[in-house]
Design a protein around this motif. Structure first.
Motif, PDB file in Angstrom:
ATOM      1  N   TYR A 135      12.648 -21.130 -35.979  1.00  0.00           N
ATOM      2  CA  TYR A 135      13.400 -20.507 -34.887  1.00  0.00           C
ATOM      3  C   TYR A 135      13.574 -21.490 -33.737  1.00  0.00           C
ATOM      4  CZ  TYR A 135      12.997 -15.969 -37.139  1.00  0.00           C
ATOM      5  OH  TYR A 135      13.098 -14.926 -38.031  1.00  0.00           O
ATOM      6  N   ILE A 136      14.795 -21.479 -33.187  1.00  0.00           N
ATOM      7  CA  ILE A 136      15.136 -22.358 -32.069  1.00  0.00           C
ATOM      8  C   ILE A 136      14.578 -21.771 -30.774  1.00  0.00           C
ATOM      9  CG2 ILE A 136      17.049 -23.259 -30.688  1.00  0.00           C
ATOM     10  CD1 ILE A 136      16.772 -24.666 -33.297  1.00  0.00           C
ATOM     11  N   GLY A 137      14.009 -22.653 -29.969  1.00  0.00           N
ATOM     12  CA  GLY A 137      13.518 -22.225 -28.662  1.00  0.00           C
ATOM     13  C   GLY A 137      14.590 -22.368 -27.594  1.00  0.00           C
ATOM     14  N   ARG A 138      14.166 -22.517 -26.366  1.00  0.00           N
ATOM     15  CA  ARG A 138      15.110 -22.642 -25.256  1.00  0.00           C
ATOM     16  C   ARG A 138      15.842 -23.982 -25.345  1.00  0.00           C
ATOM     17  NH1 ARG A 138      14.869 -24.569 -19.929  1.00  0.00           N
ATOM     18  NH2 ARG A 138      16.300 -23.491 -18.531  1.00  0.00           N
ATOM     19  N   ILE A 139      17.130 -23.967 -24.966  1.00  0.00           N
ATOM     20  CA  ILE A 139      17.952 -25.188 -24.954  1.00  0.00           C
ATOM     21  C   ILE A 139      18.334 -25.483 -23.500  1.00  0.00           C
ATOM     22  CG2 ILE A 139      20.060 -26.276 -25.794  1.00  0.00           C
ATOM     23  CD1 ILE A 139      20.006 -24.357 -28.149  1.00  0.00           C
ATOM     24  N   PRO A 140      17.598 -26.389 -22.837  1.00  0.00           N
ATOM     25  CA  PRO A 140      17.873 -26.648 -21.421  1.00  0.00           C
ATOM     26  C   PRO A 140      19.141 -27.460 -21.179  1.00  0.00           C
ATOM     27  CG  PRO A 140      16.107 -28.070 -22.184  1.00  0.00           C
ATOM     28  CD  PRO A 140      16.440 -27.144 -23.322  1.00  0.00           C
ATOM     29  N   ALA A 152      12.015 -33.819 -21.153  1.00  0.00           N
ATOM     30  CA  ALA A 152      12.090 -32.538 -21.871  1.00  0.00           C
ATOM     31  C   ALA A 152      12.840 -32.719 -23.182  1.00  0.00           C
ATOM     32  CB  ALA A 152      12.796 -31.493 -21.005  1.00  0.00           C
ATOM     33  N   PRO A 153      12.433 -32.054 -24.236  1.00  0.00           N
ATOM     34  CA  PRO A 153      13.151 -32.142 -25.511  1.00  0.00           C
ATOM     35  C   PRO A 153      14.455 -31.364 -25.463  1.00  0.00           C
ATOM     36  CG  PRO A 153      11.376 -30.553 -25.691  1.00  0.00           C
ATOM     37  CD  PRO A 153      11.247 -31.179 -24.336  1.00  0.00           C
ATOM     38  N   LEU A 154      15.312 -31.619 -26.443  1.00  0.00           N
ATOM     39  CA  LEU A 154      16.550 -30.833 -26.536  1.00  0.00           C
ATOM     40  C   LEU A 154      16.241 -29.366 -26.788  1.00  0.00           C
ATOM     41  CD1 LEU A 154      18.756 -33.237 -28.708  1.00  0.00           C
ATOM     42  CD2 LEU A 154      19.007 -32.746 -26.267  1.00  0.00           C
ATOM     43  N   THR A 155      15.240 -29.109 -27.629  1.00  0.00           N
ATOM     44  CA  THR A 155      14.765 -27.750 -27.880  1.00  0.00           C
ATOM     45  C   THR A 155      13.471 -27.868 -28.668  1.00  0.00           C
ATOM     46  OG1 THR A 155      15.359 -25.547 -28.707  1.00  0.00           O
ATOM     47  CG2 THR A 155      15.961 -27.435 -30.077  1.00  0.00           C
ATOM     48  N   THR A 156      12.870 -26.746 -28.949  1.00  0.00           N
ATOM     49  CA  THR A 156      11.663 -26.699 -29.772  1.00  0.00           C
ATOM     50  C   THR A 156      11.942 -25.828 -30.988  1.00  0.00           C
ATOM     51  OG1 THR A 156      10.250 -26.932 -27.831  1.00  0.00           O
ATOM     52  CG2 THR A 156       9.218 -26.109 -29.834  1.00  0.00           C
ATOM     53  N   LEU A 157      11.538 -26.310 -32.145  1.00  0.00           N
ATOM     54  CA  LEU A 157      11.766 -25.587 -33.395  1.00  0.00           C
ATOM     55  C   LEU A 157      10.417 -25.150 -33.957  1.00  0.00           C
ATOM     56  CD1 LEU A 157      13.756 -24.682 -35.578  1.00  0.00           C
ATOM     57  CD2 LEU A 157      13.530 -26.940 -36.621  1.00  0.00           C
ATOM     58  N   VAL A 165       4.523 -24.781 -37.862  1.00  0.00           N
ATOM     59  CA  VAL A 165       5.101 -26.059 -37.443  1.00  0.00           C
ATOM     60  C   VAL A 165       5.786 -25.816 -36.104  1.00  0.00           C
ATOM     61  CG1 VAL A 165       6.731 -27.882 -37.965  1.00  0.00           C
ATOM     62  CG2 VAL A 165       5.441 -26.818 -39.833  1.00  0.00           C
ATOM     63  N   ASN A 166       5.450 -26.619 -35.129  1.00  0.00           N
ATOM     64  CA  ASN A 166       6.016 -26.480 -33.793  1.00  0.00           C
ATOM     65  C   ASN A 166       6.527 -27.853 -33.367  1.00  0.00           C
ATOM     66  OD1 ASN A 166       6.494 -24.411 -31.855  1.00  0.00           O
ATOM     67  ND2 ASN A 166       5.006 -25.369 -30.499  1.00  0.00           N
ATOM     68  N   VAL A 167       7.832 -28.081 -33.518  1.00  0.00           N
ATOM     69  CA  VAL A 167       8.395 -29.421 -33.389  1.00  0.00           C
ATOM     70  C   VAL A 167       9.282 -29.515 -32.152  1.00  0.00           C
ATOM     71  CG1 VAL A 167       9.756 -31.210 -34.517  1.00  0.00           C
ATOM     72  CG2 VAL A 167       8.378 -29.638 -35.899  1.00  0.00           C
ATOM     73  N   ASP A 168       9.060 -30.556 -31.350  1.00  0.00           N
ATOM     74  CA  ASP A 168       9.977 -30.876 -30.259  1.00  0.00           C
ATOM     75  C   ASP A 168      11.155 -31.664 -30.841  1.00  0.00           C
ATOM     76  OD1 ASP A 168       8.458 -29.649 -28.354  1.00  0.00           O
ATOM     77  OD2 ASP A 168       7.504 -31.496 -27.628  1.00  0.00           O
ATOM     78  N   ILE A 169      12.361 -31.174 -30.622  1.00  0.00           N
ATOM     79  CA  ILE A 169      13.562 -31.860 -31.090  1.00  0.00           C
ATOM     80  C   ILE A 169      14.046 -32.784 -29.976  1.00  0.00           C
ATOM     81  CG2 ILE A 169      15.877 -31.597 -32.040  1.00  0.00           C
ATOM     82  CD1 ILE A 169      13.659 -30.449 -33.792  1.00  0.00           C
ATOM     83  N   ARG A 170      13.964 -34.093 -30.222  1.00  0.00           N
ATOM     84  CA  ARG A 170      14.335 -35.081 -29.208  1.00  0.00           C
ATOM     85  C   ARG A 170      15.429 -36.002 -29.747  1.00  0.00           C
ATOM     86  NH1 ARG A 170      10.880 -35.505 -24.925  1.00  0.00           N
ATOM     87  NH2 ARG A 170       8.941 -34.285 -25.076  1.00  0.00           N
ATOM     88  N   PRO A 171      16.332 -36.463 -28.884  1.00  0.00           N
ATOM     89  CA  PRO A 171      17.369 -37.412 -29.329  1.00  0.00           C
ATOM     90  C   PRO A 171      16.759 -38.781 -29.589  1.00  0.00           C
ATOM     91  CG  PRO A 171      17.507 -37.101 -26.960  1.00  0.00           C
ATOM     92  CD  PRO A 171      16.465 -36.124 -27.449  1.00  0.00           C
ATOM     93  N   GLN A 172      17.270 -39.461 -30.608  1.00  0.00           N
ATOM     94  CA  GLN A 172      16.797 -40.812 -30.926  1.00  0.00           C
ATOM     95  C   GLN A 172      17.794 -41.887 -30.504  1.00  0.00           C
ATOM     96  OE1 GLN A 172      15.661 -39.514 -35.123  1.00  0.00           O
ATOM     97  NE2 GLN A 172      14.042 -40.987 -34.654  1.00  0.00           N
ATOM     98  N   VAL A 173      18.938 -41.458 -29.936  1.00  0.00           N
ATOM     99  CA  VAL A 173      19.919 -42.379 -29.348  1.00  0.00           C
ATOM    100  C   VAL A 173      20.379 -41.795 -28.031  1.00  0.00           C
ATOM    101  CG1 VAL A 173      20.714 -43.353 -31.536  1.00  0.00           C
ATOM    102  CG2 VAL A 173      21.785 -41.268 -30.649  1.00  0.00           C
ATOM    103  N   ASP A 174      20.906 -42.651 -27.190  1.00  0.00           N
ATOM    104  CA  ASP A 174      21.412 -42.221 -25.891  1.00  0.00           C
ATOM    105  C   ASP A 174      22.909 -41.905 -25.997  1.00  0.00           C
ATOM    106  OD1 ASP A 174      18.883 -42.814 -25.003  1.00  0.00           O
ATOM    107  OD2 ASP A 174      19.438 -44.816 -24.273  1.00  0.00           O
TER     108      ASP A 174
END
Length: 396
Positions: free
Chosen positions: A191-196, A209-214, A72-81
């Protein structure tokens, strides 16, 4: 005086005439002598090792470049601003499903929730008032004290109040969801990927860009491609009536890591794409490998080594072949030990041998060494001990 000059000229011409007469005879004599010597010498017949071909069992191996991805390779994205208030995890850390990852400032959404709750209470009060009005008017209408139209009006007001309450409840539920979205949680373990992003940054649904990739890397997928010819040969050698049956019966595949080492766990091919890529004329496949030690990560590269077992095939040593203009050929020993060049149709490779589909057959004899200087029609002498040599069988 004139007579003396004539005699002198004659004496000078005689030796020249004698040499002119003797030279052709001398050359003819030398030529005959050289020809006789050449005729007495014979070109030696080359003595070369010869192999008699036979059918055998062979294991072919083919390597295909692969790109690895987590199960599983998931982009973690915010759903609110909103502004990023907290980061609960570090890059590369392992998290479990449901674990908090990020906190987005919730003040705006909390206030909206409170406002919607207050509106709901107001709608519920209006509903209660409408219900009381109906309860008051109905007996009066039944006793014909009030007109029936007043009851209908009261009932319509009651229905409107009910609808307003349902709408207010939906607004409250939506606000609660938005408040919940301010706390970003892990959808799966991995595992958490890079957090830009950093605390204080403004984040939103429209970010590129996503918050991170899991990545869930308990198993990894190795994606690779086969050419059309390779896939046809691969499918032809597989057992089973359907594709799924063929995949289950395939031999396990090996993963060769980017540093050349062989991965300790075997994998299996579990997916074949539904169509060929029109641009590359290749088809994609996916092999799954267990990853208990989390050695493999998404983005790794390597090679998937596919093995196929062939029975009743002919093998020719690669050292016994020559390649010219994309064609591979051997020298077959034909009648009177004359060599004939045969072009091979290859089905694959097995260690140091070629597996031959067509071009030679069982019982044919081929030259296995010293073929670089051979030309078609040359007579050769099989070297001692090479008469009954047969291509070796590969391990099963």
């Amino acid at each position: 005086m004139t007579h003396q000059r004539s005699n002198i000229r004659s004496r000078r011409l005689i030796p020249g005439l004698i040499m002119a007469c003797l030279l052709p005879a001398a050359l003819s004599s030398c030529g005959n002598k050289a020809g006789a010597e050449t005729a007495g010498m014979e070109t030696p017949v080359p003595e070369l090792p010869v192999m008699t071909l036979d059918t055998t069992t062979a294991m072919t191996t083919s390597d295909y470049s692969a790109l690895l991805e987590g199960k599983v390779n998931v982009d973690i994205r915010p759903q609110v601003d909103g502004y990023l208030d907290k980061i609960f995890v570090d890059e590369g850390s392992y998290v479990k499903a449901g674990q908090p990852l990020f906190q987005i400032n919730e003040q705006t959404y909390r206030e909206q929730l409170n406002k919607d709750i207050a509106s709901l209470h107001a709608m519920e009060s209006a509903l209660n008032a409408a219900q009381l009005e109906v309860d008051k008017v109905k007996p009066l209408v039944d006793n014909k004290v009030m007109a029936e139209m007043q009851l209908k009006t009261a009932l319509a007001t009651l229905q409107t109040a009910k609808a307003n309450v349902e709408q207010a409840k939906a607004a409250v539920a939506s606000s609660r969801i938005n408040v919940g979205f301010t706390l970003v949680k892990a959808p799966v373990s991995g595992y958490i990927g890079r957090i830009p992003k950093r605390i204080g940054n403004l984040v939103g649904k429209g970010d590129a860009a996503p918050l991170t990739t899991l990545s869930d890397i308990s198993e990894v997928y190795a994606y690779f491609s086969m050419s059309e010819n390779d896939f046809m040969n691969f499918s032809k050698g597989a057992s089973g009536a359907t594709l799924q049956q063929q995949l289950k019966l395939l031999r396990p595949v090996t993963l060769v890591l980017s540093n050349g080492e062989t991965y300790s766990h075997k994998g299996r091919i579990e997916m074949v794409d539904g169509q060929f890529n029109r641009t590359t004329a290749a088809i994609s496949l996916r092999a799954t490998f267990p990853n208990p030690a989390s050695l493999l990560r998404s983005g790794n590269t390597g090679k998937v080594r596919v093995e196929q077992l062939f029975s009743g095939v002919i093998q020719v040593p690669q050292a016994a072949t020559l390649e010219m203009q994309d064609k591979v050929f051997v020298y077959q020993v034909a009648d009177s030990n004359k060599v004939v060049r045969r072009i091979l149709d290859l089905a694959g490779r097995s260690e140091e041998n070629f597996i031959v589909r067509d071009g030679v057959k069982r019982g044919d004899k081929i030259v296995t060494a010293g073929i670089e200087t051979l030309i078609e029609g040359t007579v050769v002498k099989p070297a001692a001990g090479s008469k009954d040599t047969v291509a070796p069988a590969a391990g099963k």
